[in-house]
Design a protein around this motif. Structure first.
Motif, PDB file in Angstrom:
ATOM      1  N   SER A 192      74.718  37.971  63.792  1.00  0.00           N
ATOM      2  CA  SER A 192      75.975  38.085  62.538  1.00  0.00           C
ATOM      3  C   SER A 192      75.332  38.637  61.389  1.00  0.00           C
ATOM      4  N   LEU A 193      74.311  37.241  60.865  1.00  0.00           N
ATOM      5  CA  LEU A 193      73.674  36.963  59.524  1.00  0.00           C
ATOM      6  C   LEU A 193      73.382  38.550  58.770  1.00  0.00           C
ATOM      7  N   ARG A 194      73.368  38.360  58.128  1.00  0.00           N
ATOM      8  CA  ARG A 194      73.337  39.583  57.293  1.00  0.00           C
ATOM      9  C   ARG A 194      72.635  39.213  56.341  1.00  0.00           C
ATOM     10  N   ALA A 195      70.793  39.086  55.665  1.00  0.00           N
ATOM     11  CA  ALA A 195      71.251  38.659  53.743  1.00  0.00           C
ATOM     12  C   ALA A 195      70.213  39.891  52.868  1.00  0.00           C
ATOM     13  N   HIS A 196      70.805  38.845  52.090  1.00  0.00           N
ATOM     14  CA  HIS A 196      69.839  40.237  50.556  1.00  0.00           C
ATOM     15  C   HIS A 196      68.897  41.313  50.687  1.00  0.00           C
ATOM     16  N   SER A 197      68.181  39.617  51.225  1.00  0.00           N
ATOM     17  CA  SER A 197      66.456  39.586  51.166  1.00  0.00           C
ATOM     18  C   SER A 197      65.823  38.194  51.798  1.00  0.00           C
ATOM     19  N   ALA A 198      65.240  38.717  52.748  1.00  0.00           N
ATOM     20  CA  ALA A 198      64.535  37.805  53.805  1.00  0.00           C
ATOM     21  C   ALA A 198      62.630  37.345  53.411  1.00  0.00           C
ATOM     22  N   ALA A 199      62.017  36.446  54.083  1.00  0.00           N
ATOM     23  CA  ALA A 199      61.054  36.448  53.776  1.00  0.00           C
ATOM     24  C   ALA A 199      60.979  35.659  55.485  1.00  0.00           C
ATOM     25  N   VAL A 200      59.646  36.285  56.023  1.00  0.00           N
ATOM     26  CA  VAL A 200      58.178  35.400  57.556  1.00  0.00           C
ATOM     27  C   VAL A 200      57.139  35.219  56.473  1.00  0.00           C
ATOM     28  N   HIS A 211      62.493  27.626  73.108  1.00  0.00           N
ATOM     29  CA  HIS A 211      61.919  28.558  73.365  1.00  0.00           C
ATOM     30  C   HIS A 211      61.662  29.258  74.293  1.00  0.00           C
ATOM     31  N   GLY A 212      61.305  28.648  74.983  1.00  0.00           N
ATOM     32  CA  GLY A 212      60.667  28.930  76.136  1.00  0.00           C
ATOM     33  C   GLY A 212      58.831  29.597  76.380  1.00  0.00           C
ATOM     34  N   SER A 213      58.841  30.439  75.052  1.00  0.00           N
ATOM     35  CA  SER A 213      57.100  30.915  74.532  1.00  0.00           C
ATOM     36  C   SER A 213      57.625  31.014  73.927  1.00  0.00           C
ATOM     37  N   MET A 214      56.048  31.800  73.555  1.00  0.00           N
ATOM     38  CA  MET A 214      56.120  32.450  71.936  1.00  0.00           C
ATOM     39  C   MET A 214      56.337  33.443  71.488  1.00  0.00           C
ATOM     40  N   GLU A 215      56.311  34.652  72.690  1.00  0.00           N
ATOM     41  CA  GLU A 215      57.365  35.310  72.130  1.00  0.00           C
ATOM     42  C   GLU A 215      58.778  35.775  71.591  1.00  0.00           C
ATOM     43  N   ALA A 216      59.080  34.602  72.316  1.00  0.00           N
ATOM     44  CA  ALA A 216      60.921  34.497  71.409  1.00  0.00           C
ATOM     45  C   ALA A 216      60.730  33.488  70.759  1.00  0.00           C
ATOM     46  N   TYR A 217      60.313  33.109  70.917  1.00  0.00           N
ATOM     47  CA  TYR A 217      60.051  31.839  69.565  1.00  0.00           C
ATOM     48  C   TYR A 217      59.803  33.046  68.004  1.00  0.00           C
ATOM     49  N   VAL A 218      58.541  33.861  67.992  1.00  0.00           N
ATOM     50  CA  VAL A 218      58.782  34.952  67.576  1.00  0.00           C
ATOM     51  C   VAL A 218      59.820  36.051  66.555  1.00  0.00           C
ATOM     52  N   ALA A 219      60.420  36.286  68.688  1.00  0.00           N
ATOM     53  CA  ALA A 219      61.963  37.095  67.934  1.00  0.00           C
ATOM     54  C   ALA A 219      63.181  36.391  67.296  1.00  0.00           C
ATOM     55  N   ASP A 220      63.179  35.722  68.344  1.00  0.00           N
ATOM     56  CA  ASP A 220      63.877  34.286  66.526  1.00  0.00           C
ATOM     57  C   ASP A 220      63.824  34.254  65.337  1.00  0.00           C
ATOM     58  N   LYS A 221      62.604  34.155  65.021  1.00  0.00           N
ATOM     59  CA  LYS A 221      62.515  34.203  63.698  1.00  0.00           C
ATOM     60  C   LYS A 221      62.369  35.588  63.141  1.00  0.00           C
ATOM     61  N   GLY A 222      62.071  36.461  64.256  1.00  0.00           N
ATOM     62  CA  GLY A 222      62.751  38.412  63.430  1.00  0.00           C
ATOM     63  C   GLY A 222      63.990  38.495  63.244  1.00  0.00           C
ATOM     64  N   ARG A 223      64.590  37.382  64.571  1.00  0.00           N
ATOM     65  CA  ARG A 223      66.193  37.935  63.341  1.00  0.00           C
ATOM     66  C   ARG A 223      66.554  38.094  61.838  1.00  0.00           C
ATOM     67  N   ILE A 224      65.869  37.528  61.083  1.00  0.00           N
ATOM     68  CA  ILE A 224      65.967  37.108  59.827  1.00  0.00           C
ATOM     69  C   ILE A 224      66.568  38.162  58.908  1.00  0.00           C
ATOM     70  N   TYR A 225      65.143  39.211  59.409  1.00  0.00           N
ATOM     71  CA  TYR A 225      64.578  40.826  58.527  1.00  0.00           C
ATOM     72  C   TYR A 225      66.085  41.109  59.261  1.00  0.00           C
ATOM     73  N   GLU A 226      67.060  40.543  59.960  1.00  0.00           N
ATOM     74  CA  GLU A 226      68.801  41.788  61.062  1.00  0.00           C
ATOM     75  C   GLU A 226      69.464  42.524  59.242  1.00  0.00           C
ATOM     76  N   GLY A 227      69.207  43.799  58.915  1.00  0.00           N
ATOM     77  CA  GLY A 227      70.682  43.369  57.894  1.00  0.00           C
ATOM     78  C   GLY A 227      70.678  43.442  56.880  1.00  0.00           C
ATOM     79  N   ASN A 228      68.944  43.209  56.670  1.00  0.00           N
ATOM     80  CA  ASN A 228      69.080  42.966  55.031  1.00  0.00           C
ATOM     81  C   ASN A 228      68.968  44.187  54.009  1.00  0.00           C
ATOM     82  N   ARG A 229      69.278  44.198  53.336  1.00  0.00           N
ATOM     83  CA  ARG A 229      69.771  45.314  51.983  1.00  0.00           C
ATOM     84  C   ARG A 229      68.546  45.994  51.513  1.00  0.00           C
ATOM     85  N   VAL A 230      68.339  44.782  50.292  1.00  0.00           N
ATOM     86  CA  VAL A 230      67.071  45.194  50.435  1.00  0.00           C
ATOM     87  C   VAL A 230      65.506  44.876  50.410  1.00  0.00           C
ATOM     88  N   ALA A 231      64.868  44.012  50.673  1.00  0.00           N
ATOM     89  CA  ALA A 231      63.650  43.741  51.086  1.00  0.00           C
ATOM     90  C   ALA A 231      63.471  43.273  52.433  1.00  0.00           C
TER      91      ALA A 231
END
Length: 480
Positions: free
Chosen positions: A187-195, A206-226
């Motif tokens: 449920s994390l929702r940052a103001h802004s985030a960077a990968v 993680h089991g695979s590169m795809e799973a690793y990348v997908a988890d990194k991408g969670r940081i963008y979910e619900g970002n408000r500004v950037a």
């Protein structure tokens, strides 16, 4: 439960299982117990240290089960896990079957924001395979230069729970998040985030590169500004495109080249902003000079641009970006200049524990005598060696998995002299430095960027870096 104003009443009698004692498990157990939850800690290990930790928790009324990390305690309503526990653990399989949610300590901290009724501080979040800690500390330095009350927290080694539940008030938090932490923070929702970047790492978890990348991408979910991404790595921009963000949230790129609209970049040695200006098509705002960054290596300039982008997204003025970057000093063992001896520069980058970090370090110097090796963690070295071959004066190999690097050198840089030290005791570093000094010529850089973890020879990368620095200082004393 909502993410705001969580009172003790919400937790009173709630049966929570904490998975793992660890550096995040113990604080989580204490916090939950203090909120009135009925807490049981389960832990795989049953060694002396675990028993000491368990006794401390049990004295406070917390149940601890050592040597039993697989069984789901009866009536569990929530699991809070330490980041290191892999998702395929039997405990989590049992939780999924029983419909029990699993949170990490980051998720718990996020849910507890505003527990005292105060407006919670927004989070500016950073993840990536490499550069996270440096970028977060740069960001905190910039925010402080702007007069904001802030702290660098999260995977950087400072508990988010302490930041959220402590008495100190913050205007904004600079938050480092690992892929492990993001996996367990739904449920994390940052103001802004960077990968910052993406390269194979922690694939065993993680089991695979795809799973690793997908988890990194969670940081963008619900970002408000950037959502800040790396123009040089399309995969980071793809994650922005796939993210479900709030309306009006912008994609902001950073690049070492001349920036386009909605990007930050570099022009004639100047960091410039074409994202947070009135007319992005025609305007560019100067932020700082490359010389303001310590050290001004390419990957560190990229870190500074990402930090600047997040700060600008929060409304920080250009002068504060410059002042914050000037005030920033890198962590020990991260491209740290140790000494110059007989015209040779010695650089400690013990924190380069994977090939991606070592690649960035090797790109910053020429010519190089490279000290490398340690625990490979399943990595391969062909691409790294191919990219660095033209810069190498020589190589000194240490550590358990050094043969993997030696074989890559034989394939892709057969003309480069290689010293293979067949020892894994801590004293090997002193011999490695002496061999590197023998190979080096005035004007060269001896770079200790191992591209491997340290635990085959040292407690951690800090101890490895200290051993290198001690050996260099001993060399300098002899040459004086």
């Amino acid at each position: 439960m909502g993410s705001r104003e969580v009172s003790n009443q919400d937790w009173q009698g709630k049966r929570v299982t904490v998975a793992g004692l660890g550096v995040s498990g113990i604080p989580a157990a204490k916090v939950l117990h203090g909120l009135g939850a009925v807490v049981t800690v389960v832990n795989d290990g049953d060694d002396e240290r675990s028993r000491t930790q368990a006794a401390e928790l049990e004295a406070q009324g917390i149940t601890v089960r050592l040597g039993d990390g697989a069984t789901l305690p009866e009536s569990t309503e929530l699991i809070v896990t330490t980041p290191g526990w892999k998702p395929d653990k039997p405990l989590f399989t049992a939780a999924a079957e029983a419909g029990v949610p699993v949170w990490g300590d980051v998720e718990l901290a996020w849910r507890l924001r505003g527990h005292d009724g105060r407006e919670p501080a927004p989070w500016l979040a950073v993840t990536g395979t490499n550069g996270k800690t440096t970028t977060v500390r740069m960001l905190a330095s910039i925010l402080e230069a702007s007069g904001l009350r802030t702290a660098a927290v999260g995977n950087i080694g400072v508990s988010l729970l302490d930041a959220v539940l402590g008495g100190e008030e913050y205007d904004v938090l600079a938050v480092e998040l690992s892929s492990y932490q993001l996996h367990w923070a739904p449920s994390l929702r940052a103001h802004s985030a960077a990968v910052l970047n993406l390269a194979p790492d922690h694939l065993d978890w993680h089991g695979s590169m795809e799973a690793y990348v997908a988890d990194k991408g969670r940081i963008y979910e619900g970002n408000r500004v950037a959502c800040v991404y790396n123009v040089a790595e399309k995969a980071t921009e793809d994650l922005v495109r796939e993210a479900d963000v709030e309306e009006g949230c912008r994609a902001i790129g950073f690049t070492l080249a001349t920036p386009g609209p909605s990007q930050l970049g570099v022009v004639d040695g100047i960091l410039v902003d074409r994202a947070f200006v009135t007319n992005r098509q025609k305007q560019a705002q100067e932020l700082a000079e490359v010389g303001d960054i310590d050290p001004p290596a390419p990957h560190n300039i990229a870190n500074a641009l990402a930090a600047a982008a997040l700060a600008r997204a929060f409304g920080v003025e250009p002068a504060a970006v410059r002042d914050g970057l000037r005030a920033f000093r890198p962590d020990p063992h991260r491209i740290e200049h140790v000494a110059d001896v007989a015209g040779v520069t010695y650089i400690d980058d013990s924190k380069a524990t994977n090939t991606h970090a070592a690649e960035a370090s090797l790109a910053a110097y020429d010519p190089i005598v490279w000290i490398a090796g340690g625990l490979a963690k399943g990595a391969t070295f062909d691409e790294l060696v191919t990219g660095a071959a033209g810069r190498l004066r020589g190589v000194v190999l240490i550590g358990r998995d050094r043969a993997l690097i030696r074989e890559a050198l034989a394939r892709h840089a057969p003309e480069v002299p290689v010293v293979d030290l067949d020892r894994t005791d801590t004293g090997a570093m002193s011999e490695a430095v002496r061999e590197a000094a023998r190979l080096a010529r005035p004007g060269d850089t001896v770079l200790m960027a191992p591209a491997c973890a340290s635990m085959d020879m040292f407690v951690n990368y800090n101890k490895r870096g200290e051993a290198f620095a001690d050996a260099v200082r001993a060399l300098a004393a002899e040459s004086a």
